[in-house]
Every structure is written in C-alpha cells, then in structure tokens.
Design a protein around this motif. Structure first.
Motif, PDB file in Angstrom:
ATOM      1  N   GLY A  32     -18.980  32.496 -26.470  1.00 46.68           N
ATOM      2  CA  GLY A  32     -18.498  31.236 -25.791  1.00 46.68           C
ATOM      3  C   GLY A  32     -19.827  30.186 -25.718  1.00 46.68           C
ATOM      4  O   GLY A  32     -20.174  29.195 -24.935  1.00 46.68           O
ATOM      5  N   ARG A  33     -20.491  29.907 -26.915  1.00 47.09           N
ATOM      6  CA  ARG A  33     -21.426  29.120 -27.214  1.00 47.09           C
ATOM      7  C   ARG A  33     -20.912  28.214 -28.544  1.00 47.09           C
ATOM      8  O   ARG A  33     -20.263  28.617 -29.241  1.00 47.09           O
ATOM      9  N   ILE A  34     -21.700  26.738 -28.466  1.00 40.28           N
ATOM     10  CA  ILE A  34     -21.331  26.166 -29.442  1.00 40.28           C
ATOM     11  C   ILE A  34     -22.526  26.365 -30.614  1.00 40.28           C
ATOM     12  O   ILE A  34     -23.541  26.490 -30.331  1.00 40.28           O
ATOM     13  N   ALA A  35     -21.868  26.248 -31.899  1.00 38.85           N
ATOM     14  CA  ALA A  35     -23.021  26.558 -32.978  1.00 38.85           C
ATOM     15  C   ALA A  35     -23.797  25.242 -33.322  1.00 38.85           C
ATOM     16  O   ALA A  35     -23.597  24.718 -34.440  1.00 38.85           O
ATOM     17  N   GLY A  36     -24.342  24.591 -32.287  1.00 41.94           N
ATOM     18  CA  GLY A  36     -25.136  23.558 -32.710  1.00 41.94           C
ATOM     19  C   GLY A  36     -26.587  23.891 -32.839  1.00 41.94           C
ATOM     20  O   GLY A  36     -27.167  24.526 -31.982  1.00 41.94           O
ATOM     21  N   ILE A  37     -27.154  23.760 -33.818  1.00 40.32           N
ATOM     22  CA  ILE A  37     -28.689  24.122 -34.236  1.00 40.32           C
ATOM     23  C   ILE A  37     -29.653  23.655 -33.154  1.00 40.32           C
ATOM     24  O   ILE A  37     -30.494  24.240 -32.534  1.00 40.32           O
TER      25      ILE A  37
END
Length: 144
Positions: A32-37
């Motif tokens: 449920g997470r966005i892969a934004g560094i």
C-alpha cells in the motif's frame, strides 16, 4: 556528456522500465505504499517508525542492483563534469524541491501518473520544465 547512439539498447531500456513499473506496482499492491524515493528515505530519516524494514530493503535493493547487473554485463563509464560544490548545491536544491513538491520524480512521475493523479501530472510537468530550463541556462547562458 556524449551519448553513444551506436551502443543504445532499447531492449534493455524497455526491460528496465518494465521492472521499475512492476516493482512499483508490487509495492503498492502488497504494501500500500508509493515507490517514491524521497518518501522512502524521508521515512527512515524521520526516526523510528513502523515500516522501516521495507524501506531499508528497498534502498539496499537500489544499491545492490547495479552490482548484480555488473555480474552479467559491463557497466557504462560515468563521467561527472561538475565540481563537488555544484553537486552539493544541486542535491540540496533537489531535496528542497521534493519537499515543496510533496514528492520526487519517481513518486510523481512513475507512481502518480500511473494512478492518473492530476497533482502528479502538474508536478511532473514542473519537474521536466525546470530541468529543461536549467540545462538551457547552464549550457547556453553560462557557457563561456
């Protein structure tokens, strides 16, 4: 910087893009997470919180992937033509920009656009426009 068009390999570029998309989709689907560094690193720097394990695993994967690639293929040579102070200033500006933009190019450009987020579309357009303007200014107005 010179681009070696004879060595351009669209198949590996496509495969790399597909893997980034797959990894982003799997992180969203299973975590449920966005892969934004910037969000991933920011979550580690903010202190002890739940989810630090997957964040560390993500970053370790980013660091180990080129080493694994090097086992199967030659890494391209990288030449950085800027001074250390310029690189530090650029890094700080990118960090400040990600805070003001509520995310980075990976979060908005890869994950946000795939979710059809209007905010991410605007952020990505602004990221790209800023990059184009910066290159133009540095290459043409400051070039001696």
């Amino acid at each position: 910087m010179t681009i070696d068009w004879a060595a351009f390999t669209p198949a590996t570029a496509f495969a790399g893009g597909a893997l980034i998309g797959l990894a982003s989709a799997l992180l969203m689907a299973f975590n449920g997470r966005i892969a934004g560094i910037s969000g991933i690193v920011g979550g580690i720097l903010e202190g002890p919180a739940s989810g630090i394990g997957w964040r560390l695993a993500f970053i370790v994967g980013l660091l180990i992937a080129p080493m694994i690639w090097q086992l199967f293929s030659a890494m391209p040579s990288i030449e950085i033509e800027s001074s250390f102070p310029t690189l530090v200033a650029a890094g700080l500006l990118v960090g400040i920009g990600t805070r003001y933009g509520s995310g980075c190019t990976s979060g908005h450009g890869v994950c946000g656009l795939s979710r059809l987020s209007p905010r991410s579309l605007i952020a990505t357009i602004l990221f790209m426009a800023t990059g184009f303007i910066t290159v133009f200014v540095v290459r043409h107005l400051f070039a001696g």
